[in-house]
Design an enzyme around this catalytic site. Structure first.
Site, mmCIF file in Angstrom:
data_model
loop_
_atom_site.group_PDB
_atom_site.id
_atom_site.type_symbol
_atom_site.label_atom_id
_atom_site.label_comp_id
_atom_site.label_asym_id
_atom_site.label_seq_id
_atom_site.Cartn_x
_atom_site.Cartn_y
_atom_site.Cartn_z
ATOM 1 N N ASP A 18 -3.124 7.765 17.536
ATOM 2 C CA ASP A 18 -2.385 6.597 17.839
ATOM 3 C C ASP A 18 -1.416 6.570 18.790
ATOM 4 O O ASP A 18 -0.450 7.091 18.950
ATOM 5 C CB ASP A 18 -1.456 6.218 16.506
ATOM 6 N N LYS B 262 -3.009 -1.767 16.622
ATOM 7 C CA LYS B 262 -2.162 -1.592 15.589
ATOM 8 C C LYS B 262 -0.793 -2.206 15.598
ATOM 9 O O LYS B 262 -0.530 -2.336 17.184
ATOM 10 C CB LYS B 262 -1.813 -0.071 15.566
ATOM 11 N N LYS C 288 -5.026 -2.300 12.381
ATOM 12 C CA LYS C 288 -4.040 -1.529 11.537
ATOM 13 C C LYS C 288 -2.603 -2.095 11.642
ATOM 14 O O LYS C 288 -1.839 -1.841 12.567
ATOM 15 C CB LYS C 288 -4.043 -0.010 11.963
#
Lengths: 335, 298
Positions: free
Chosen positions: A167, A235, A271
């Protein structure tokens, strides 16, 4: 497990070098990229808020609710990102990942456990033999204010330690000052560093920190920018600022992902992270995914929740559905 | 001119977590006086309102139980002050609900306020009668102290809309419990007005949550709720079938259950029973250091 996973999903996670002939030239120069991103249609903020609110009113009951709860549990990236994280805390979170509800082994496992890079070996060991993946934040999370060499070293260390997913945070400073190509190149560089020594690559999630991007237009531009650069996932946020995932800003991203697949044939995951605490919230997001993107995205491979407290609420609701009694925090693990 | 005024009709709402929401179900029912004349519409709570109320009560529990007994006593006394200020309103509501004369209703309200003050005084005294030093045959101080049990679901008694209500709510919260109160279905207005009093005194939101609706409908999810620590079944005095059913549901997580006394007279001296019913006892053993094997003399 990791090898098997990589082999199984290699065709999915490995992106062709150029995303699509139609979009090949938009990243040729900073000016071209800016022209493209600013040429994206503007977001109708009022309409977007109304649409997100309307999707939040869907009533999901009984069997559909049971399905949604299990699906939501299987989509969670169980996260601990605190300065005070200890190996013990990470191990206890991993134990929860193995068996979220010790009183009911039919409860599905979450998709992944998300930790800081130095905790990846601990999580890797604690999750050995399970299907739960290890995700690691990297690139000087959460601020991302570090030299590119440091960020890339961060990524390489996490991948070498066995992270299945990375991430990364984008450079919001560069993005907000209009240096889109810098952001693009950084994502591309991180992506190259996600490659594993033995072949395959960690999946890359790109965090925008929507709360710092100020406008929905910026969220849409960031989405396209990251997808052009080869993100496997986009995300919403780090969970470290005041505004995290909200239904409207996630909806912008879902629409961008849908449009990107229409334009290039390439599917990207989404996400939302931070601020999703209740089963009702989670189901709202699933409804948005279903009605914006459809079935193709309703799997842990394409949609995730970045959360930790959410899991307990989902488990309590799950217990309520199976026993008919309202459950309480005494009947789920504390984390 | 003044006779031409349009009536200002009041919409009663629930009291959950310090706020006044409508019922999640959107339902209301007609509340009538003792002669069947329409008084107002009250919300008819659903089990989801009960669930939300339990969440609010659980959230309020650490703060309220952790407050000093002195502080809780002060807060409850403040409630009595606020009740006194709205004495006329309560007298009118009680008179309408129970079909009493104005004077008798006023006497009920006075008794309710006195009861509240009486319980407020118990906050820092209950430990003296429910706890203390235990004589043990060993070198220890052995001390027992009462602690609140947690979230208590209170099914308020029928027939005494304010005095009965106060007599079941005050003893629950004075010791540090938080309460989810289901008001008497036939006469919920004094309870819903009490909620307004609580909201404007210093009682933290969530300590008392007031639901209006059917005790049979709301009792079942509350009695089975795994996050409720005790139930007071005062509303089931005339329905032993329901009482048994709720008791069975409550057994699942070993809730404390207070069964209703047969046809209680709420004006009688209440005694300490209702406070003591919702307490746990914590006992600590503390080495004295004396009488040890070394034989030291202190």
């Amino acid at each position: 497990m990791t090898v098997g996973y990589a082999r199984r999903y290699a065709p999915l996670v490995t992106m062709p070098p150029s995303v699509a002939p139609a979009l090949a030239d938009v990243t040729a120069s900073d000016a071209a990229l800016r022209r493209f991103l600013h040429g994206l249609p503007g977001v109708d903020a009022v309409g977007l808020d109304a649409r997100a609110a309307a999707l939040g009113t869907r009533s999901i009951k009984t069997t559909a609710k049971a399905y949604a709860i299990d699906l939501a549990i299987s989509m969670i990236d169980l996260t601990t990102l605190e300065g005070a994280d200890t190996p013990g805390k990470v191990r206890s979170l991993c134990a929860k990942g193995r068996a979220p509800d010790p009183s009911d082994r039919t409860a599905p496992s979450p998709a992944a456990v998300c930790v800081y890079p130095d905790m990846v070996p601990v999580a890797r060991e604690a999750l050995a033999g399970t299907g739960v993946l290890v995700a690691s934040v990297a690139t000087a999370f959460p601020a991302g204010r570090a030299p590119i060499e440091v960020k890339l070293a961060d990524v390489r260390a996490a991948v070498a330690a066995g992270a299945d997913e990375i991430d990364m945070v984008i450079d919001r400073g560069a993005f907000l000052s209009g240096r889109y190509l810098k952001v693009f190149e950084e994502i591309t560089a991180v992506r190259e560093n996600c490659a594993r020594a033995g072949g395959g690559a960690a999946r890359l999630k790109v965090i925008f920190e929507n709360g710092e991007l100020a406008t929905y237009d910026n969220v849409r531009r960031a989405s396209w920018l990251a997808m052009l650069a080869g993100a496997d996932f986009i995300k919403t946020s780090t969970g470290k600022v005041a505004v995290n995932a909200t239904p409207p800003n996630t909806l912008v991203m879902l629409e961008a992902v849908r449009d990107f697949r229409d334009a290039t044939g390439h599917q990207v995951g989404v996400k939302p992270a931070g601020g999703i605490r209740t089963t009702k919230d989670a189901i709202t997001y699933l409804v948005m995914v279903n009605e914006t993107l459809g079935d193709d995205w309703l799997s842990p491979h394409w949609f995730r929740f970045g959360a930790s407290g959410l899991l307990n609420d989902l488990l309590m609701q799950r217990q309520k559905l199976s026993s008919g009694r309202y459950s309480g925090p005494d009947y789920v693990t504390v984390d | 001119m003044s006779t031409d005024r349009v009536n200002v009709l009041k919409t009663y709402k629930l009291y959950v977590g310090g706020k006044f929401p409508r019922s999640e179900s959107g339902r209301v029912y007609e509340v009538t006086d003792s002669k069947g004349n329409w008084l107002a519409n009250a919300p008819r709570s659903s089990r989801k309102d009960a669930r939300d109320a339990v969440v609010a009560a659980r959230k309020a529990f650490p703060g309220w139980s952790g407050a000093t007994a002195y502080n809780r006593g002060q807060v409850l006394y403040r409630v009595a002050e606020m009740l006194e200020g709205r004495r006329e309103q309560f007298a009118a509501e009680v008179a309408a609900a129970e079909g009493l004369s104005r004077a008798k209703a006023a006497a009920q309200v006075d008794a309710a306020i006195d009861r509240w003050v009486w319980y407020a005084g118990w906050s820092d005294k209950v430990a003296q009668i429910a706890g203390g030093a235990n004589p043990v045959a060993g070198p220890y101080f052995n001390l027992s102290t009462p602690e609140p049990t947690g979230v208590v679901a209170v099914l308020a008694p029928a027939g005494s809309s304010l005095l009965g209500l106060v007599s079941v709510v005050a003893p629950v919260i004075v010791t540090g419990n938080t309460a989810v109160v289901v008001a008497d279905e036939a006469a919920p207005l004094p309870a819903l007005s009490l909620a307004e009093v609580l909201a404007t005194s210093d009682v933290p939101g969530g300590v008392v949550n007031v639901l209006a609706g059917s005790a049979a409908e709301l009792g079942a999810p509350l009695a089975a709720h795994q996050d409720v620590n005790a139930v007071d079944l005062a509303a089931t005095a005339s329905d032993t079938g329901l009482a048994t059913e709720l008791e069975v549901a409550a057994a699942d997580n070993l809730k404390r259950v207070l069964r209703p006394a047969p046809a209680g007279d709420w004006t009688a001296d209440p005694g300490t029973g209702r406070m003591l019913a919702f307490l746990e006892t914590k006992t600590v053993w503390h080495p004295t250091g004396g009488l040890g094997a070394a034989g030291s003399s202190y």
